[in-house]
Design an enzyme around this catalytic site. Structure first.
Site, PDB file in Angstrom:
ATOM      1  N   LYS A 130       0.820  -1.216   0.000  1.00  0.00           N
ATOM      2  CA  LYS A 130       0.000   0.000   0.000  1.00  0.00           C
ATOM      3  C   LYS A 130       0.857   1.272   0.000  1.00  0.00           C
ATOM      4  O   LYS A 130       0.624   2.182  -0.794  1.00  0.00           O
ATOM      5  CB  LYS A 130      -0.929  -0.025   1.205  1.00  0.00           C
ATOM      6  CG  LYS A 130      -1.951   1.098   1.237  1.00  0.00           C
ATOM      7  CD  LYS A 130      -2.978   0.860   2.322  1.00  0.00           C
ATOM      8  CE  LYS A 130      -2.387   0.858   3.711  1.00  0.00           C
ATOM      9  NZ  LYS A 130      -1.909  -0.418   4.195  1.00  0.00           N
TER      10      LYS A 130
ATOM     11  N   THR B 125       3.996   1.490  -0.892  1.00  0.00           N
ATOM     12  CA  THR B 125       4.727   1.486  -2.165  1.00  0.00           C
ATOM     13  C   THR B 125       3.855   2.038  -3.287  1.00  0.00           C
ATOM     14  O   THR B 125       4.319   2.821  -4.128  1.00  0.00           O
ATOM     15  CB  THR B 125       5.178   0.051  -2.499  1.00  0.00           C
ATOM     16  OG1 THR B 125       5.914  -0.477  -1.388  1.00  0.00           O
ATOM     17  CG2 THR B 125       6.043   0.020  -3.739  1.00  0.00           C
TER      18      THR B 125
ATOM     19  N   ARG C 207       2.216   8.136   6.868  1.00  0.00           N
ATOM     20  CA  ARG C 207       2.513   8.145   8.301  1.00  0.00           C
ATOM     21  C   ARG C 207       3.993   7.870   8.570  1.00  0.00           C
ATOM     22  O   ARG C 207       4.705   7.342   7.716  1.00  0.00           O
ATOM     23  CB  ARG C 207       1.677   7.079   9.015  1.00  0.00           C
ATOM     24  CG  ARG C 207       0.185   7.347   9.000  1.00  0.00           C
ATOM     25  CD  ARG C 207      -0.592   6.164   9.529  1.00  0.00           C
ATOM     26  NE  ARG C 207      -0.413   4.992   8.676  1.00  0.00           N
ATOM     27  CZ  ARG C 207      -0.689   3.750   9.054  1.00  0.00           C
ATOM     28  NH1 ARG C 207      -1.114   3.507  10.271  1.00  0.00           N
ATOM     29  NH2 ARG C 207      -0.505   2.741   8.221  1.00  0.00           N
TER      30      ARG C 207
ATOM     31  N   LYS D  17       6.688  -6.382  10.892  1.00  0.00           N
ATOM     32  CA  LYS D  17       6.099  -5.731   9.729  1.00  0.00           C
ATOM     33  C   LYS D  17       7.140  -5.056   8.849  1.00  0.00           C
ATOM     34  O   LYS D  17       6.972  -4.907   7.648  1.00  0.00           O
ATOM     35  CB  LYS D  17       5.056  -4.690  10.188  1.00  0.00           C
ATOM     36  CG  LYS D  17       4.350  -3.963   9.045  1.00  0.00           C
ATOM     37  CD  LYS D  17       3.271  -3.037   9.590  1.00  0.00           C
ATOM     38  CE  LYS D  17       2.593  -2.264   8.458  1.00  0.00           C
ATOM     39  NZ  LYS D  17       3.466  -1.259   7.849  1.00  0.00           N
TER      40      LYS D  17
ATOM     41  N   ALA E 198      -3.736   1.466  12.535  1.00  0.00           N
ATOM     42  CA  ALA E 198      -5.110   1.387  12.032  1.00  0.00           C
ATOM     43  C   ALA E 198      -5.916   0.285  12.695  1.00  0.00           C
ATOM     44  O   ALA E 198      -7.137   0.307  12.639  1.00  0.00           O
ATOM     45  CB  ALA E 198      -5.110   1.183  10.522  1.00  0.00           C
TER      46      ALA E 198
ATOM     47  N   PHE F 291      -3.568  -0.620   6.886  1.00  0.00           N
ATOM     48  CA  PHE F 291      -4.153  -1.946   6.735  1.00  0.00           C
ATOM     49  C   PHE F 291      -5.235  -1.951   5.657  1.00  0.00           C
ATOM     50  O   PHE F 291      -5.205  -1.164   4.720  1.00  0.00           O
ATOM     51  CB  PHE F 291      -4.657  -2.476   8.085  1.00  0.00           C
ATOM     52  CG  PHE F 291      -3.553  -2.732   9.073  1.00  0.00           C
ATOM     53  CD1 PHE F 291      -2.461  -3.511   8.718  1.00  0.00           C
ATOM     54  CD2 PHE F 291      -3.574  -2.181  10.341  1.00  0.00           C
ATOM     55  CE1 PHE F 291      -1.427  -3.754   9.621  1.00  0.00           C
ATOM     56  CE2 PHE F 291      -2.543  -2.413  11.250  1.00  0.00           C
ATOM     57  CZ  PHE F 291      -1.480  -3.200  10.879  1.00  0.00           C
TER      58      PHE F 291
ATOM     59  N   PHE G  31       3.923  -8.639  -9.055  1.00  0.00           N
ATOM     60  CA  PHE G  31       5.045  -9.472  -8.631  1.00  0.00           C
ATOM     61  C   PHE G  31       5.508 -10.280  -9.852  1.00  0.00           C
ATOM     62  O   PHE G  31       4.705 -10.629 -10.716  1.00  0.00           O
ATOM     63  CB  PHE G  31       4.624 -10.427  -7.508  1.00  0.00           C
ATOM     64  CG  PHE G  31       4.630  -9.809  -6.134  1.00  0.00           C
ATOM     65  CD1 PHE G  31       5.538 -10.222  -5.171  1.00  0.00           C
ATOM     66  CD2 PHE G  31       3.726  -8.817  -5.804  1.00  0.00           C
ATOM     67  CE1 PHE G  31       5.547  -9.657  -3.904  1.00  0.00           C
ATOM     68  CE2 PHE G  31       3.724  -8.246  -4.535  1.00  0.00           C
ATOM     69  CZ  PHE G  31       4.649  -8.672  -3.577  1.00  0.00           C
TER      70      PHE G  31
ATOM     71  N   TRP H 107       7.165  -0.923  -8.265  1.00  0.00           N
ATOM     72  CA  TRP H 107       8.264  -1.450  -7.446  1.00  0.00           C
ATOM     73  C   TRP H 107       9.518  -1.618  -8.307  1.00  0.00           C
ATOM     74  O   TRP H 107      10.623  -1.285  -7.865  1.00  0.00           O
ATOM     75  CB  TRP H 107       7.851  -2.802  -6.843  1.00  0.00           C
ATOM     76  CG  TRP H 107       8.819  -3.301  -5.811  1.00  0.00           C
ATOM     77  CD1 TRP H 107       8.819  -3.040  -4.480  1.00  0.00           C
ATOM     78  CD2 TRP H 107       9.955  -4.151  -6.055  1.00  0.00           C
ATOM     79  NE1 TRP H 107       9.878  -3.668  -3.864  1.00  0.00           N
ATOM     80  CE2 TRP H 107      10.592  -4.361  -4.805  1.00  0.00           C
ATOM     81  CE3 TRP H 107      10.499  -4.753  -7.191  1.00  0.00           C
ATOM     82  CZ2 TRP H 107      11.730  -5.135  -4.664  1.00  0.00           C
ATOM     83  CZ3 TRP H 107      11.638  -5.536  -7.049  1.00  0.00           C
ATOM     84  CH2 TRP H 107      12.241  -5.721  -5.801  1.00  0.00           C
TER      85      TRP H 107
END
Length: 556
Positions: free
Chosen positions: A71, A73, A94, A105, A273, A301, A381, A409
């Site tokens: 998210k 990224t 954030r 994480k 969150a 999240f 991916f 990415w």
């Protein structure tokens, strides 16, 4: 391909004054922290208050899985993509908590060629905002105990002290403690405990306050304890609000940094969150909206948590009106929602993707209830197959949305051009008609039920008489108009973290409710959710170190 930290280390960063100049911020209005990050002054923010707002775009996601969604990224990639197609865009995200950085994480700066830099500093101490919040919170805790020690003028019932301490680290041993042991010189023994800093009401207040005056008013409204007659004792009653504001004065100023492509990024605030409201600060978002035509922000999240709170709490309280929502999904995460184990994610399984798309569809349906159009970003991916991607695209179309393949990415902004153009199209169509899910005047328990039934698709909320009576008492005390902040597992629409996909007909158990009178919401704690996480069996901290060149290794 190089790792995230290796890519970040090679970044061609511009002086932060150059980034500020792109937004029209004079050098004199920046408080630099080194060469590549700075705080934006309160005086400059006040001077631009009358400017029109740009367009606000929210990035959210399906429910997170160990397979990853990306998210942040995608938020960074979309911001870069909008700038690539000629738009004046900024991102708002954030700050990272040390708890998940050293836990499981990882960091919160994006990944690959869609990152915010300086990555290492952002994921560690950054500009010290979290330390200021921790210190401010614990100053209040110390002043409450000190007030009791020196005569207890306010008549605090030491059995009903509601203000716990905090630290920005995962430490399960501190969840429940006994304090003031060791004799009369140390005060009155009582049960207490610690939460993680990102669950602190001070964090929520800093992220919702519009200026320093509003900050001090909200701090003063914090309920720290209750008397024997159950009347509340406020932060201002123990005269802590002024000193707390002093500690937070600099932390209130938004942090300006840059992406790998030298586009502006505001990184400020960091409530979780799953146990808080999960959005960056109102002051950072509003500042960005005055300076950029497009502002891309994220909520933590999945959309059942972060987006719901962004739309029901932050936008409601701050007067924000988002124009578009991007829902991030990966083929890998959809396969996990479809029942595939992590060790089999590299193999093509179109049927599992289709099964897992039920989770994506639920989020698409939910966001329509807020009146904001949504588009799906498929974060690519290398293991994804064309057939799997087409399954997601076809499913999104069947739900009245559109899924766009994104390769940010690996390619940076080049990989999000299509998404950026679609977002601009949605914004310029004027289709957004934002409205919160429930009205202010709805009862507190009914608000909890509204979220549980409309967003989680539960058939009931389980709460005993003690909780219902507490909510009714807060309504009589004048807090009935507040929104509710659901503290729930991020992994499922239900309160069961192992129940993936799109469950319905389940029950949502409310274990506890807390009144955050300063922040301006009521927290409903569901199931086994913890406000002080623990470290996993193999914490990320085991792999974080300095190499022979003095560079940080192990952050991701």
């Amino acid at each position: 391909m190089a790792s995230d930290i290796e890519i970040a280390r090679k970044a061609a960063k511009q002086p932060i004054q150059s980034i500020g100049a792109r937004l029209g911020i004079p050098d004199s209005e920046l408080l630099p922290f080194g060469h590549d990050k700075a705080k934006v002054s309160a005086s400059f923010i006040e001077s631009i208050a009358d400017r029109p707002d740009g367009n606000l775009v929210l990035v959210t996601a399906i429910n997170p899985t160990p397979a990853g969604e990306g998210k942040t990224t995608t938020t960074v990639g979309l911001g870069d993509g909008l700038n690539r197609i000629g738009k004046n865009a900024a991102i708002c995200i954030r700050e990272a908590s040390l708890g998940p950085c050293f836990g499981m994480k990882g960091g919160a700066a994006g990944g690959g060629y869609a990152q915010v830099v300086p990555m290492e500093e952002m994921n560690l101490h950054f500009t010290g905002d979290f330390h200021a919040i921790t210190s401010s919170h614990n100053l209040l805790a110390a002043m409450v105990d000190n007030h009791v020690y020196w005569g207890n003028e306010q008549g605090i019932d030491t059995r009903r002290v509601a203000w716990r301490r905090v630290m920005d680290m995962n430490d399960r041993a501190l969840r429940e403690i006994a304090c003031s042991l060791g004799g009369v010189a140390n005060g009155f023994p009582r049960e207490a405990g610690f939460d993680i800093t990102v669950a602190s009401e001070v964090m929520a207040i800093l992220c919702l306050a519009k200026d320093l005056d509003d900050l001090q008013r909200r701090l003063g409204d914090i309920i720290v304890a209750y008397r024997r007659d159950r009347t509340p004792v406020y932060c201002r009653d123990v005269k802590a609000d002024g000193a707390m504001t002093v500690l937070l004065q600099q932390a209130m100023q938004p942090n300006l940094v840059q992406t790998l492509e030298n586009n502006p990024a505001f990184v400020h605030g960091g409530p979780f969150a799953n146990i808080a409201h999960g959005c960056n600060s109102v002051i950072a978002t509003k500042t960005a909206l005055k300076l950029a035509d497009f502002v891309v922000t994220e909520a933590g999240f999945g959309a059942d948590l972060g987006a719901e709170k962004f739309l029901n709490i932050k936008c409601r309280k701050a007067g924000l009106s988002p124009k578009a929502v991007v829902i991030v999904a990966t083929v890998r995460a959809l396969k996990m929602n479809g029942g595939v184990g992590k060790d089999a994610l590299g193999s093509e399984n179109v049927e599992a993707v289709k099964q897992g798309c039920a989770n994506l569809g639920r989020h698409i349906e939910n966001l329509k209830k807020f009146g904001v159009p949504a588009v799906v970003a498929v974060n690519h991916f290398v293991s994804d197959t064309d057939a799997e991607i087409q399954a997601v695209v076809g499913y999104a179309q069947s739900r009245g949305s559109e899924a766009i393949l994104c390769r940010h990415w690996a390619l940076g902004s080049e990989g999000t051009e299509d998404l950026a153009r679609k977002v601009v199209e949605i914004v310029e169509s004027g289709k957004a008609n934002y409205a919160p899910l429930y009205p202010d005047e709805m009862g507190l328990f009914e608000k909890i039920e509204s979220i549980a039934k409309e967003i989680y698709r539960a058939n009931e909320v389980v709460a005993d008489k003690r909780i219902r009576d507490q909510l009714a008492q807060w309504e009589r005390a004048g807090y009935g108009s507040l929104p509710v902040c659901m503290a729930k597992t991020q992994y499922s629409f239900s309160a069961d973290p192992d129940l993936r996909g799109a469950p319905e007909g389940h029950a949502v158990p409310i274990r506890e409710v807390r009144l955050s009178a300063g922040a301006g919401f009521v927290v409903a704690i569901c199931g086994a959710i913890m406000t002080m996480p623990g470290l996993p069996r193999k914490p990320a901290a085991e792999s974080i170190c300095l190499n022979d060149l003095g560079q940080i290794e192990g952050l991701f």
